[in-house]
Design an enzyme around this catalytic site. Structure first.
Site, PDB file in Angstrom:
ATOM      1  N   ASN A 193       0.609  -0.756   0.091  1.00 33.45           N
ATOM      2  CA  ASN A 193       0.221   0.307  -0.257  1.00 33.45           C
ATOM      3  C   ASN A 193       1.084   1.115  -0.132  1.00 33.45           C
ATOM      4  O   ASN A 193       1.942   1.163   0.824  1.00 33.45           O
ATOM      5  CB  ASN A 193      -0.925  -0.222   0.817  1.00 33.45           C
ATOM      6  CG  ASN A 193      -1.834  -1.263   1.036  1.00 33.45           C
ATOM      7  OD1 ASN A 193      -2.382  -1.251   0.855  1.00 33.45           O
ATOM      8  ND2 ASN A 193      -1.383  -1.755   2.011  1.00 33.45           N
ATOM      9  N   TYR A 245      23.240   0.214  11.924  1.00 36.01           N
ATOM     10  CA  TYR A 245      23.401  -0.644  11.700  1.00 36.01           C
ATOM     11  C   TYR A 245      24.011  -0.923  10.176  1.00 36.01           C
ATOM     12  O   TYR A 245      24.751   0.310   9.723  1.00 36.01           O
ATOM     13  CB  TYR A 245      21.969  -0.616  10.660  1.00 36.01           C
ATOM     14  CG  TYR A 245      20.712  -1.248   9.958  1.00 36.01           C
ATOM     15  CD1 TYR A 245      20.233  -2.564  11.123  1.00 36.01           C
ATOM     16  CD2 TYR A 245      21.199  -1.729   8.483  1.00 36.01           C
ATOM     17  CE1 TYR A 245      19.424  -3.499  10.285  1.00 36.01           C
ATOM     18  CE2 TYR A 245      20.041  -2.896   8.448  1.00 36.01           C
ATOM     19  CZ  TYR A 245      19.660  -3.621   9.306  1.00 36.01           C
ATOM     20  OH  TYR A 245      18.573  -4.333   8.857  1.00 36.01           O
ATOM     21  N   ASP A 295      10.857   3.432   5.891  1.00 36.42           N
ATOM     22  CA  ASP A 295       9.889   3.362   6.984  1.00 36.42           C
ATOM     23  C   ASP A 295      10.461   2.834   8.621  1.00 36.42           C
ATOM     24  O   ASP A 295      10.172   3.098   9.203  1.00 36.42           O
ATOM     25  CB  ASP A 295       8.686   2.212   6.639  1.00 36.42           C
ATOM     26  CG  ASP A 295       9.417   0.707   6.466  1.00 36.42           C
ATOM     27  OD1 ASP A 295      10.873   0.703   6.136  1.00 36.42           O
ATOM     28  OD2 ASP A 295       8.257  -0.182   5.910  1.00 36.42           O
ATOM     29  N   ASP A 314       6.383  -3.228  12.698  1.00 38.35           N
ATOM     30  CA  ASP A 314       5.511  -2.620  11.916  1.00 38.35           C
ATOM     31  C   ASP A 314       5.595  -3.499  10.925  1.00 38.35           C
ATOM     32  O   ASP A 314       5.936  -4.459  10.582  1.00 38.35           O
ATOM     33  CB  ASP A 314       6.249  -1.700  11.356  1.00 38.35           C
ATOM     34  CG  ASP A 314       5.495  -0.733  10.089  1.00 38.35           C
ATOM     35  OD1 ASP A 314       4.492  -1.424   9.528  1.00 38.35           O
ATOM     36  OD2 ASP A 314       6.023   0.491   9.524  1.00 38.35           O
TER      37      ASP A 314
END
Length: 253
Positions: free
Chosen positions: A11, A99, A108, A128
Site C-alpha cells: 500500500n 546498522y 519506514d 511494524d
C-alpha cells in the site's frame, strides 16, 4: 500543509498535516504496472473528493521502500510544485543508526523509530506489520540498535495457499479457540496464534538484549488485531509512520 507519503510494497499511505494535526489520510494500492501519470491523477483525485486545495501543500515528505515508485512519487511532488524530502539513512533525523550498512535500513523503519522515540520515549521497540513485519530497537540514547525482519502475515498465508492445493483461502480473523473443529478454523487458528507466537518470540529475545523499555509499539494494518494476542505489545499507533515523516520534515526547517 505537509503531505506525508509512506510507499510500501502493498500500500501507499498518504497523510495530510496542518501543523501537527493529521487532517486527512488515504490509502492506495501499490501497483508497479501503473504509470506515474496515473498515480498523479489518483492523488489529485483524493484531494478533489476531500475538497482540499492542492495549492495548500507546502511540503512533501516520503518514505519509500519501493524504488520502482520513486519516479512516480517525484512526479506527484512536481505536480504540487514542491521539492520532496525522500527520507533515507543520510537524512538528519536525530537518530544514530547502528546498522551495517546504514544504506540497507528502510526509510519506514527509520521514521517509525523517530516517531516512537519522540512520542513514547526511549528505549523502545517498534513492530511494524506490513508485507514484511519489522522489529526495531531504539536505545535510551536515541540509537537505532537494529532488529529483525520476518515475512508478514499475509505473505505467510499466500505462501501456504499457493503450495497447499487443498487448503482454501480464509478470512483472517481471531478464532474463538485454538483447537479448531474445521479446516477453515484450523487455518485461522494456525495463522493467528502462530503469528502472535512469532511476534512475542522475537520481542522476548530482543528484550533479553535490551532489558526494560518504555513502550513496545505496534503499527501497520494488522497491528490492532495481532497486538490483542501479544503479551508484550502495550501501544498501538496506526499513524506512527506518518507522524515520523512529519517529525523528520520539521527537523529540516
Amino acid at each position: 500543509m505537509l503531505l506525508a507519503i509512506d510507499a510500501g510494497n502493498t500500500n501507499i499511505t498518504l497523510g495530510l498535516f496542518r501543523a501537527q494535526e493529521l487532517i486527512a489520510q488515504w490509502r492506495l494500492l501499490t501497483d508497479r504496472e501503473r504509470s506515474a501519470a496515473e498515480y498523479e491523477a489518483d492523488v489529485r483525485g483524493l484531494f478533489e473528493r476531500a475538497g482540499i486545495d492542492c495549492s495548500a501543500v507546502e511540503g512533501i515528505a516520503i518514505a519509500s521502500v519501493v524504488p520502482h515508485l520513486d519516479q512516480a512519487l517525484r512526479q506527484i511532488a512536481a505536480s504540487f510544485s514542491v521539492e520532496p524530502l525522500f527520507v533515507d539513512h543520510t537524512t538528519d533525523t536525530g537518530l544514530k543508526l547502528l546498522y551495517n550498512p546504514p544504506s540497507d535500513l528502510g526509510a519506514d523503519r527509520i521514521v517509525d523509530a523517530v516517531a516512537a522515540m519522540n512520542k513514547y520515549g526511549a528505549p523502545c521497540i517498534v513492530v511494524d506489520f506490513g508485507t514484511a513485519t519489522t522489529f526495531n530497537a531504539i536505545s535510551k540514547n536515541g540509537e537505532f540498535l537494529g532488529g529483525a525482519i520476518s515475512p508478514g502475515l499475509f505473505t505467510c498465508a499466500d505462501a501456504l495457499f499457493a503450495r497447499a492445493a487443498k487448503l482454501p483461502r480464509v478470512e483472517f480473523v481471531r478464532p474463538s479457540t485454538a483447537i479448531a473443529s474445521s479446516t477453515v478454523e484450523a487455518i485461522q487458528s494456525g495463522l493467528y496464534f502462530g503469528y502472535a507466537g512469532l511476534v512475542d518470540g522475537v520481542i522476548e529475545q530482543m528484550l533479553e538484549g535490551m532489558g526494560s523499555v518504555s513502550r513496545i509499539v505496534a503499527t501497520g494494518g494488522l497491528a490492532p488485531l495481532i497486538a490483542k494476542a501479544s503479551q508484550y505489545i502495550d501501544a498501538i499507533d496506526e499513524t506512527l509512520t506518518l507522524d515520523g515523516l512529519r517529525i523528520v520534515y520539521e527537523r529540516q526547517s
